[in-house]
Scaffold this motif. Structure first.
Motif, short mmCIF file in Angstrom:
data_model
loop_
_atom_site.label_atom_id
_atom_site.label_comp_id
_atom_site.label_asym_id
_atom_site.label_seq_id
_atom_site.Cartn_x
_atom_site.Cartn_y
_atom_site.Cartn_z
N ALA A 1 -7.70 4.11 0.62
CA ALA A 1 -7.79 5.44 -0.01
C ALA A 1 -8.44 5.40 -1.39
CB ALA A 1 -6.40 6.06 -0.11
N GLY A 2 -8.90 4.23 -1.82
CA GLY A 2 -9.59 4.14 -3.10
C GLY A 2 -8.70 4.27 -4.32
N ILE A 3 -7.43 3.84 -4.19
CA ILE A 3 -6.52 3.88 -5.33
C ILE A 3 -7.06 2.96 -6.43
CG2 ILE A 3 -4.19 3.23 -6.10
CD1 ILE A 3 -4.32 5.85 -4.51
N ASP A 4 -6.96 3.40 -7.67
CA ASP A 4 -7.56 2.66 -8.78
C ASP A 4 -6.68 1.52 -9.32
OD1 ASP A 4 -10.13 4.24 -9.42
OD2 ASP A 4 -8.59 5.79 -9.26
N GLY A 5 -5.42 1.53 -8.97
CA GLY A 5 -4.55 0.46 -9.43
C GLY A 5 -3.11 0.71 -9.05
N ILE A 6 -2.36 -0.38 -8.95
CA ILE A 6 -0.92 -0.31 -8.66
C ILE A 6 -0.18 -0.94 -9.82
CG2 ILE A 6 0.91 -1.25 -7.18
CD1 ILE A 6 -0.94 -0.88 -4.81
N ILE A 7 0.94 -0.35 -10.18
CA ILE A 7 1.77 -0.85 -11.28
C ILE A 7 3.12 -1.27 -10.71
CG2 ILE A 7 2.87 -0.28 -13.47
CD1 ILE A 7 0.66 1.91 -13.78
N ILE A 8 3.54 -2.51 -11.02
CA ILE A 8 4.83 -3.01 -10.55
C ILE A 8 5.59 -3.60 -11.75
CG2 ILE A 8 3.94 -3.51 -8.24
CD1 ILE A 8 3.95 -6.49 -9.00
N LEU B 1 -2.13 -3.11 -17.90
CA LEU B 1 -2.25 -1.66 -17.79
C LEU B 1 -3.44 -1.14 -18.60
CD1 LEU B 1 -1.25 1.02 -16.74
CD2 LEU B 1 0.45 1.07 -18.60
N PRO B 2 -3.67 -1.62 -19.83
CA PRO B 2 -4.86 -1.18 -20.56
C PRO B 2 -6.16 -1.47 -19.82
CG PRO B 2 -3.32 -2.20 -22.09
CD PRO B 2 -2.77 -2.43 -20.71
N GLU B 3 -6.21 -2.57 -19.09
CA GLU B 3 -7.42 -2.87 -18.31
C GLU B 3 -7.65 -1.84 -17.22
OE1 GLU B 3 -8.28 -7.58 -18.13
OE2 GLU B 3 -6.26 -7.03 -17.49
N ILE B 4 -6.57 -1.43 -16.56
CA ILE B 4 -6.71 -0.39 -15.54
C ILE B 4 -7.17 0.92 -16.17
CG2 ILE B 4 -5.39 1.11 -13.98
CD1 ILE B 4 -3.80 -1.25 -13.06
N LEU B 5 -6.59 1.27 -17.32
CA LEU B 5 -6.95 2.53 -17.97
C LEU B 5 -8.37 2.52 -18.52
CD1 LEU B 5 -3.62 3.34 -19.88
CD2 LEU B 5 -4.44 4.27 -17.70
N ALA B 6 -8.85 1.32 -18.86
CA ALA B 6 -10.20 1.20 -19.43
C ALA B 6 -11.28 1.14 -18.36
CB ALA B 6 -10.28 -0.05 -20.31
N LYS B 7 -10.89 1.00 -17.11
CA LYS B 7 -11.86 0.89 -16.02
C LYS B 7 -12.67 2.18 -15.90
CE LYS B 7 -12.14 0.04 -11.03
NZ LYS B 7 -11.33 -0.15 -9.80
N LYS B 8 -13.98 2.05 -15.93
CA LYS B 8 -14.87 3.21 -15.84
C LYS B 8 -15.15 3.57 -14.39
CE LYS B 8 -15.27 3.34 -20.31
NZ LYS B 8 -14.57 4.38 -21.08
N THR B 9 -14.88 4.81 -14.02
CA THR B 9 -15.15 5.28 -12.67
C THR B 9 -15.85 6.64 -12.75
OG1 THR B 9 -13.05 6.48 -12.46
CG2 THR B 9 -13.04 4.14 -11.83
N ASP B 10 -16.33 7.09 -11.60
CA ASP B 10 -16.98 8.39 -11.54
C ASP B 10 -16.01 9.48 -11.08
OD1 ASP B 10 -16.63 7.60 -8.96
OD2 ASP B 10 -18.73 7.88 -8.34
N HIS B 11 -14.72 9.17 -11.16
CA HIS B 11 -13.70 10.13 -10.74
C HIS B 11 -12.45 9.98 -11.60
CE1 HIS B 11 -12.89 6.36 -8.50
NE2 HIS B 11 -11.64 6.65 -8.78
N ASP B 12 -11.58 10.98 -11.55
CA ASP B 12 -10.30 10.88 -12.25
C ASP B 12 -9.45 9.82 -11.57
OD1 ASP B 12 -10.68 12.89 -14.19
OD2 ASP B 12 -10.27 14.45 -12.68
N PRO B 13 -8.78 8.97 -12.33
CA PRO B 13 -8.02 7.87 -11.73
C PRO B 13 -6.78 8.35 -10.96
CG PRO B 13 -7.71 7.92 -14.11
CD PRO B 13 -8.78 8.91 -13.80
N PHE B 14 -6.48 7.60 -9.92
CA PHE B 14 -5.31 7.83 -9.06
C PHE B 14 -4.57 6.49 -8.99
CE2 PHE B 14 -4.03 9.56 -4.56
CZ PHE B 14 -2.68 9.45 -4.90
N LEU B 15 -3.37 6.43 -9.57
CA LEU B 15 -2.60 5.20 -9.62
C LEU B 15 -1.31 5.34 -8.81
CD1 LEU B 15 -2.85 4.37 -13.45
CD2 LEU B 15 -4.41 3.69 -11.61
N VAL B 16 -0.75 4.21 -8.41
CA VAL B 16 0.53 4.19 -7.72
C VAL B 16 1.48 3.29 -8.50
CG1 VAL B 16 1.76 3.51 -5.62
CG2 VAL B 16 -0.47 4.63 -5.44
N ILE B 17 2.67 3.78 -8.78
CA ILE B 17 3.70 3.03 -9.49
C ILE B 17 4.82 2.70 -8.51
CG2 ILE B 17 5.38 3.07 -11.38
CD1 ILE B 17 3.61 5.25 -12.68
N LEU B 18 5.15 1.42 -8.37
CA LEU B 18 6.20 1.01 -7.45
C LEU B 18 7.45 0.66 -8.26
CD1 LEU B 18 4.11 -1.17 -4.99
CD2 LEU B 18 4.57 1.29 -4.93
N ASP B 19 8.49 1.46 -8.08
CA ASP B 19 9.73 1.31 -8.86
C ASP B 19 10.69 0.37 -8.12
OD1 ASP B 19 11.78 1.62 -10.64
OD2 ASP B 19 12.26 3.68 -10.07
#
Length: 244
Positions: A118-125, A82-100
């Motif tokens: 859709a350019g999602i920045d990361g998925i969390i499972i 998760l820290p790697e996803i949060l540290a990823k530098k992009t030119d936009h605000d991040p959009f993540l998907v969490i799968l419960d």
């Protein structure tokens, strides 16, 4: 070293193109010549051995999946933190998907495919009680598994707390909530998609900032998790594009 077998034309070529650690390529002796030549060229570049087999052998390797005459043996799919996803530098605000606790590999593969489009920045499972990255998921994703970072966490609720600390707004899905077509997903956001049968867990619901609902007028008041995720992801995608 743990190995996975990825099969199907698109999934296999995507693995070869993205420098996955391919240890062996299996080609059917009945595969179309143009496809054989395409894969052979990639194998030469990557110095990967090719084994010609019949379809019966491919059926065994893929557990009778729709292999389309090709399978590749690779190292097991890796996850990011998760820290790697949060540290990823992009030119936009991040959009993540969490799968419960999504359990169906068809749904995870479908969501990965939509997320890539859709350019999602990361998925969390979660690490437990949920489907992981497998050859079936890779096949359904048609190669998207190579492009969308997936973080595997011990506790979804702790992950949400970390996202909130990083300035994210958390959105979930429920029968009662704001019409999803009114959702403005601008800013750092994370969308929670619940389990196919149980939906979002009660503990996770308490963490959500706002619930979204997909209006339905039919007799079956629920949607497949992959379909629901696609509708919500693209509403978020479109709302973020307006005025950008």
């Amino acid at each position: 070293m743990v190995k996975e077998v990825v099969y199907g034309i698109h999934a296999a070529i995507e693995a070869l193109d993205n420098n996955k650690s391919v240890s062996r390529i299996y080609l059917s002796d009945s595969l179309a010549k143009n496809r054989v030549l395409e894969i052979e060229k990639k194998a030469v570049i990557g110095h990967q051995p090719i084994v010609k087999v019949d379809n019966r052998r491919l059926d065994e390797l893929t557990d009778h999946g729709n292999h389309q005459g090709v399978a590749v043996e690779i190292e097991a799919y890796s996850y990011v933190s998760l820290p790697e996803i949060l540290a990823k530098k992009t030119d936009h605000d991040p959009f993540l998907v969490i799968l419960d606790e999504i359990e169906d590999p068809q749904n995870l593969g479908s969501i990965l495919r939509t997320a890539d489009a859709a350019g999602i920045d990361g998925i969390i499972i979660p690490k437990r009680r949920a489907v992981q990255l497998t050859q079936t998921v890779a096949k359904i994703s048609t190669g998207a598994i190579e492009h969308v970072p997936v973080a595997r966490v011990t506790n979804i609720n702790n992950a949400i707390d970390s996202l909130k600390d990083a300035g994210f707004w958390i959105f979930g899905t429920d029968m009662k909530g704001q019409d999803y077509t009114q959702w403005n997903a601008k800013g750092p956001v994370a969308l929670v998609i619940g389990n196919e049968g149980r939906g979002i867990s009660p503990q996770t619901k308490k963490k959500v900032d706002q619930m979204l609902t997909i209006p339905m007028v039919g007799h079956v008041q629920s949607l497949n998790a992959g379909v629901a995720a696609a509708l919500l992801i693209y509403q978020g995608f479109n709302s973020r594009r307006i005025g950008s």
